[in-house]
Structure formats: C-alpha cells, structure tokens
Design an enzyme around this catalytic site. Structure first.
Site, short mmCIF file in Angstrom:
data_model
loop_
_atom_site.label_atom_id
_atom_site.label_comp_id
_atom_site.label_asym_id
_atom_site.label_seq_id
_atom_site.Cartn_x
_atom_site.Cartn_y
_atom_site.Cartn_z
N SER A 1 0.85 -1.19 0.00
CA SER A 1 0.00 0.00 0.00
C SER A 1 0.88 1.24 0.00
O SER A 1 2.02 1.21 0.49
CB SER A 1 -0.90 0.02 1.24
OG SER A 1 -1.54 1.27 1.41
N TYR B 1 -1.60 -0.90 10.62
CA TYR B 1 -1.61 -1.24 9.19
C TYR B 1 -0.33 -0.80 8.47
O TYR B 1 0.29 -1.59 7.74
CB TYR B 1 -2.83 -0.57 8.55
CG TYR B 1 -3.04 -0.85 7.09
CD1 TYR B 1 -3.55 -2.08 6.65
CD2 TYR B 1 -2.78 0.13 6.13
CE1 TYR B 1 -3.79 -2.32 5.31
CE2 TYR B 1 -3.01 -0.11 4.79
CZ TYR B 1 -3.51 -1.34 4.38
OH TYR B 1 -3.73 -1.57 3.05
#
Length: 257
Positions: free
Chosen positions: A144, A157
């Site tokens: 990401s 995350y």
C-alpha cells in the site's frame, strides 16, 4: 525500464490469488480469467470462491485461512495436484482497522501482522520450492502507499505494508538469478470492505475493477512497483521527500488528525 519479464499473454497461465473473496483480489481474478488464465482463488470465505469457480471454467476454489500454520502449504499441494505448476502467486490477503497510539490495541496490532505479513511469509514458504525448481514464475505482494511513510490511524496497518515493500525488494534481488520475478503493488484508496471503515477523506478513490486493470498494466510493462492511481501515489512519493518536520505538519493539516 522493465525489471521483470512483461506478462501480457495470460492464456493457460496458472495464477494463485490469496485473498480473492472480495475487493482487489476478486476483481483481479475476474480480469485474469477473462484473459484466459486458470485462476486458483483462496480466502477464508468459501462462498465467493465457489461462486467464482462455478462461473469461470478452469478456475479452482481453495478456501483457507492464510494466517493458519500449514494452510497455504496444503493449498499449494492441492494446486500442484490439479495443475502441476504455478506461474504467478499474488498475495492479496489483508486486514485493516484504524489504530492510533492514544487507543493502542496490542491484539489488533498482532492480528495485522499475522494476516498482512506472516501470511505473506507463509505463502512464500508454500510456493518458493516449486518456483525455484521450475526456475520460472512470478511473486506479487499487495502492499500500500501507506507503507511509504507514517500516516495517522495506521499504527497497525502501515508498518505491515512497509514490511511487504521491503520484503518484495529483497525477494527481487534474491530470486532474479533463479528466473523468478517479483513485484509489489501499492494501491491508494480503493473501494473495498476495508476502506469502508474510514471516516476521513479518501482522495482519488477508485473501484476494485480499476485497480485490477492497473495491476495488469503494471505486469504487462514488467514493473517492479505497481502504484496507482498515479495522481495520488505520485503526490505521496513527493511528500516522502520532505524533511520530517514539514512532512508531519503537512499530513496533520491535510487529514485533520
């Protein structure tokens, strides 16, 4: 400059997507199946996988929990029993819940690590012996843009995605001499059940189908890092070049967090 062998003709290629019950994984599975690939789909939820296999001749459903010890190795054994080889493994399984240091949740942090990072390592353990024996194939990890630099609410995350980016870089250097290509996929905001939890603005939000098309374009160009949408990911890359003080100040103002 292409780092990997460009992947354009998918006819008959055996592709294993771990994390294919929804979102980017499912959209990519559908895009590959339309191009003639034999797609093996895995995730914990069996229903969407079985529906995908029923709708796409040659597809195979392998329900499993990527965080469970032995599950991916057992899945790989079943895949080889059916197809005898593997051309591309895509790790798309992921977990996300907003976490801030002011409400630290160790169990949630560890869950992120188990699914996002350790699951990818378990996939490597499952597929590397076959790919090394073949001296061919491709490993692709979905990370990401949140792995570029720290972002608010991403205490659990973000570090996992930074780990996947680093992991892919090391794999590329280790495996290239053995004929195995590696790519890392860094999406921005994509409409998925995970991002639906966000309450903050999500600039340049795209659909899973658009994300899948960007991934296939990146593979076709032989890219190592496939990042999108460019109008957002390039901005984050530029922000990453700022000094620490300006970066922290700008992100706080932009997010209000």
């Amino acid at each position: 400059m292409a780092v990997n062998q460009p992947l354009r003709d998918w006819t008959g290629r055996i592709v294993w997507i771990v994390g294919a019950s929804s979102g980017i994984g499912l959209a990519t599975a559908e895009a590959l199946a339309r191009r003639g690939a034999k797609v093996v789909v895995s995730a914990r939820k069996a229903g969407p996988l079985l529906a995908f296999a029923a709708a796409h001749p040659g597809a195979m459903a392998l329900p499993l929990d990527a965080a469970a010890p032995g599950a991916l190795k057992a899945g790989m054994a079943r895949l080889l029993g059916q197809h005898g080889r593997l051309d591309l493994a895509l790790y798309c399984a992921g977990h996300y819940l907003p976490v801030r240091a002011t409400a630290y949740d160790l169990d949630e942090v560890i869950r992120h690590q188990d699914i996002n990072v350790t699951g990818a390592m378990r996939m490597l353990d499952a597929v590397l012996p076959t790919l090394l024996a073949q001296r061919s194939g491709h490993i692709s990890l979905v990370a990401s843009v949140a792995g570029y630099r720290g972002l608010p609410q991403a205490l659990a995350y973000g570090p996992t995605k930074a780990a996947l980016i680093n992991m892919a870089e090391v794999l590329q250097m280790d495996l290239k001499p053995s004929g195995i290509d590696v790519s890392v996929i860094n999406p921005g905001f994509v409409e998925t059940p995970l991002t639906a939890q966000n309450t903050h603005p999500m600039p340049a939000l795209i659909t899973p189908e658009a994300a899948a098309e960007e991934i296939l374009k990146g593979w076709a160009r032989g890219e190592f890092e496939i990042h999108f949408p460019k109008r957002f990911s390039r901005v984050l890359k530029l922000l990453g070049l700022l000094g620490d003080g300006p970066y922290f100040s700008l992100v706080r103002r932009a997010t209000g967090l």
